[in-house]
Design a protein around this motif. Structure first.
Motif, PDB file in Angstrom:
ATOM      1  N   VAL A   1       0.846  -1.203   0.000  1.00 20.98           N
ATOM      2  CA  VAL A   1       0.000   0.000   0.000  1.00 20.98           C
ATOM      3  C   VAL A   1       0.877   1.248   0.000  1.00 20.98           C
ATOM      4  O   VAL A   1       0.643   2.194  -0.768  1.00 20.98           O
ATOM      5  CB  VAL A   1      -0.962  -0.005   1.208  1.00 20.98           C
ATOM      6  CG1 VAL A   1      -1.694   1.325   1.330  1.00 20.98           C
ATOM      7  CG2 VAL A   1      -1.947  -1.157   1.095  1.00 20.98           C
ATOM      8  N   CYS A   2       1.915   1.255   0.825  1.00 26.65           N
ATOM      9  CA  CYS A   2       2.823   2.411   0.885  1.00 26.65           C
ATOM     10  C   CYS A   2       3.563   2.601  -0.429  1.00 26.65           C
ATOM     11  O   CYS A   2       3.695   3.728  -0.912  1.00 26.65           O
ATOM     12  CB  CYS A   2       3.820   2.237   2.021  1.00 26.65           C
ATOM     13  SG  CYS A   2       3.084   2.429   3.646  1.00 26.65           S
ATOM     14  N   ARG A   3       4.037   1.521  -1.001  1.00 26.01           N
ATOM     15  CA  ARG A   3       4.785   1.606  -2.260  1.00 26.01           C
ATOM     16  C   ARG A   3       3.912   2.187  -3.364  1.00 26.01           C
ATOM     17  O   ARG A   3       4.325   3.098  -4.092  1.00 26.01           O
ATOM     18  CB  ARG A   3       5.301   0.213  -2.625  1.00 26.01           C
ATOM     19  CG  ARG A   3       6.321   0.206  -3.708  1.00 26.01           C
ATOM     20  CD  ARG A   3       6.988  -1.143  -3.907  1.00 26.01           C
ATOM     21  NE  ARG A   3       6.074  -2.264  -3.893  1.00 26.01           N
ATOM     22  CZ  ARG A   3       6.098  -3.267  -3.015  1.00 26.01           C
ATOM     23  NH1 ARG A   3       6.986  -3.277  -2.048  1.00 26.01           N
ATOM     24  NH2 ARG A   3       5.237  -4.250  -3.085  1.00 26.01           N
ATOM     25  N   ARG A   4       2.700   1.697  -3.490  1.00 25.24           N
ATOM     26  CA  ARG A   4       1.799   2.193  -4.541  1.00 25.24           C
ATOM     27  C   ARG A   4       1.359   3.625  -4.287  1.00 25.24           C
ATOM     28  O   ARG A   4       1.250   4.424  -5.221  1.00 25.24           O
ATOM     29  CB  ARG A   4       0.599   1.263  -4.666  1.00 25.24           C
ATOM     30  CG  ARG A   4       0.983  -0.070  -5.241  1.00 25.24           C
ATOM     31  CD  ARG A   4      -0.173  -1.008  -5.343  1.00 25.24           C
ATOM     32  NE  ARG A   4       0.257  -2.278  -5.920  1.00 25.24           N
ATOM     33  CZ  ARG A   4      -0.471  -3.362  -5.934  1.00 25.24           C
ATOM     34  NH1 ARG A   4      -1.683  -3.345  -5.405  1.00 25.24           N
ATOM     35  NH2 ARG A   4      -0.012  -4.470  -6.469  1.00 25.24           N
ATOM     36  N   THR A   5       1.123   3.971  -3.024  1.00 27.69           N
ATOM     37  CA  THR A   5       0.737   5.342  -2.692  1.00 27.69           C
ATOM     38  C   THR A   5       1.881   6.306  -2.991  1.00 27.69           C
ATOM     39  O   THR A   5       1.662   7.381  -3.568  1.00 27.69           O
ATOM     40  CB  THR A   5       0.331   5.430  -1.205  1.00 27.69           C
ATOM     41  OG1 THR A   5      -0.751   4.522  -0.960  1.00 27.69           O
ATOM     42  CG2 THR A   5      -0.077   6.838  -0.827  1.00 27.69           C
TER      43      THR A   5
ATOM     44  N   ARG B   1      11.124  10.764 -12.335  1.00 26.35           N
ATOM     45  CA  ARG B   1      12.497  10.252 -12.514  1.00 26.35           C
ATOM     46  C   ARG B   1      13.090   9.650 -11.239  1.00 26.35           C
ATOM     47  O   ARG B   1      14.063   8.915 -11.301  1.00 26.35           O
ATOM     48  CB  ARG B   1      13.402  11.319 -13.093  1.00 26.35           C
ATOM     49  CG  ARG B   1      13.701  12.435 -12.160  1.00 26.35           C
ATOM     50  CD  ARG B   1      14.659  13.455 -12.771  1.00 26.35           C
ATOM     51  NE  ARG B   1      14.405  14.717 -12.132  1.00 26.35           N
ATOM     52  CZ  ARG B   1      13.883  15.761 -12.711  1.00 26.35           C
ATOM     53  NH1 ARG B   1      13.582  15.726 -13.974  1.00 26.35           N
ATOM     54  NH2 ARG B   1      13.671  16.870 -12.038  1.00 26.35           N
ATOM     55  N   VAL B   2      12.511   9.950 -10.071  1.00 31.23           N
ATOM     56  CA  VAL B   2      13.017   9.368  -8.826  1.00 31.23           C
ATOM     57  C   VAL B   2      12.085   8.324  -8.234  1.00 31.23           C
ATOM     58  O   VAL B   2      12.361   7.792  -7.163  1.00 31.23           O
ATOM     59  CB  VAL B   2      13.319  10.456  -7.767  1.00 31.23           C
ATOM     60  CG1 VAL B   2      14.412  11.394  -8.239  1.00 31.23           C
ATOM     61  CG2 VAL B   2      12.062  11.194  -7.375  1.00 31.23           C
TER      62      VAL B   2
ATOM     63  N   LEU C   1       4.381  10.778  -6.081  1.00 38.64           N
ATOM     64  CA  LEU C   1       5.518  11.334  -6.816  1.00 38.64           C
ATOM     65  C   LEU C   1       5.187  11.559  -8.290  1.00 38.64           C
ATOM     66  O   LEU C   1       5.618  12.559  -8.873  1.00 38.64           O
ATOM     67  CB  LEU C   1       6.737  10.416  -6.665  1.00 38.64           C
ATOM     68  CG  LEU C   1       7.257  10.262  -5.234  1.00 38.64           C
ATOM     69  CD1 LEU C   1       8.466   9.336  -5.212  1.00 38.64           C
ATOM     70  CD2 LEU C   1       7.587  11.601  -4.610  1.00 38.64           C
ATOM     71  N   THR C   2       4.420  10.673  -8.870  1.00 34.69           N
ATOM     72  CA  THR C   2       4.014  10.849 -10.271  1.00 34.69           C
ATOM     73  C   THR C   2       3.139  12.089 -10.422  1.00 34.69           C
ATOM     74  O   THR C   2       3.343  12.893 -11.335  1.00 34.69           O
ATOM     75  CB  THR C   2       3.275   9.601 -10.773  1.00 34.69           C
ATOM     76  OG1 THR C   2       4.152   8.472 -10.668  1.00 34.69           O
ATOM     77  CG2 THR C   2       2.832   9.767 -12.224  1.00 34.69           C
ATOM     78  N   MET C   3       2.193  12.256  -9.520  1.00 36.62           N
ATOM     79  CA  MET C   3       1.296  13.409  -9.598  1.00 36.62           C
ATOM     80  C   MET C   3       2.026  14.734  -9.370  1.00 36.62           C
ATOM     81  O   MET C   3       1.583  15.771  -9.842  1.00 36.62           O
ATOM     82  CB  MET C   3       0.151  13.262  -8.589  1.00 36.62           C
ATOM     83  CG  MET C   3      -0.786  12.117  -8.920  1.00 36.62           C
ATOM     84  SD  MET C   3      -1.495  12.184 -10.583  1.00 36.62           S
ATOM     85  CE  MET C   3      -2.436  13.683 -10.487  1.00 36.62           C
TER      86      MET C   3
END
Length: 139
Positions: free
Chosen positions: A25-29, A41-42, A34-36
């Motif tokens: 859940v943390c990884r996907r969140t 790039r990171v 970061l994408t939004m």
């Protein structure tokens, strides 16, 4: 998609139960956050390192945990809080961990982050610690 302005700061916190599924859940969140914010790039590095910190918090403690993501002054800081006030063990050398199934977390953080550390911290009446890393090259 949001674009980060140099002087614009933001912060997110995700409180999680002591459950190994919370790492996913943390990884996907984190990837979504970061994408939004235009920090694609990171994403891979941040996701890997955050997963290690959250996994340590969930696997080595018995209480709740939290993931914190903060952008300020062109520096991305990501950390995990857990309910164990004991300091994290010292990071090992990655070269010695090629076949190890455990103990790589802080070694990866040390190798990939621009800066990392930990501090004692209390949250919602619970004592614990906050382990964090920074990616200054996120801008």
């Amino acid at each position: 998609m949001l674009k980060n302005e140099p002087n614009e700061s933001w912060e997110y916190s995700l409180y999680i139960p002591n459950d190994p599924r919370a790492v996913t859940v943390c990884r996907r969140t984190l990837r979504l956050i970061l994408t939004m914010h235009g920090l694609i790039r990171v994403v891979d590095t941040a996701e890997l390192l955050a997963s290690e910190l959250v996994s340590d918090a969930v696997c080595h403690t018995k209480g709740p945990a939290a993931l914190r993501v903060r952008w300020s002054a062109n520096v991305l800081r990501i950390g995990a809080w857990d309910a164990d006030p004991e300091p994290p063990g010292p990071p090992r050398d990655l070269a010695q961990l090629t076949d190890a199934e455990e103990g790589r977390g802080l070694a990866l953080v040390r190798a990939c982050a621009d800066l990392w550390g930990w501090q004692p911290l209390a949250r919602n009446g619970n004592r614990g610690k906050y382990v964090w890393f920074e990616l200054a090259s996120a801008a």
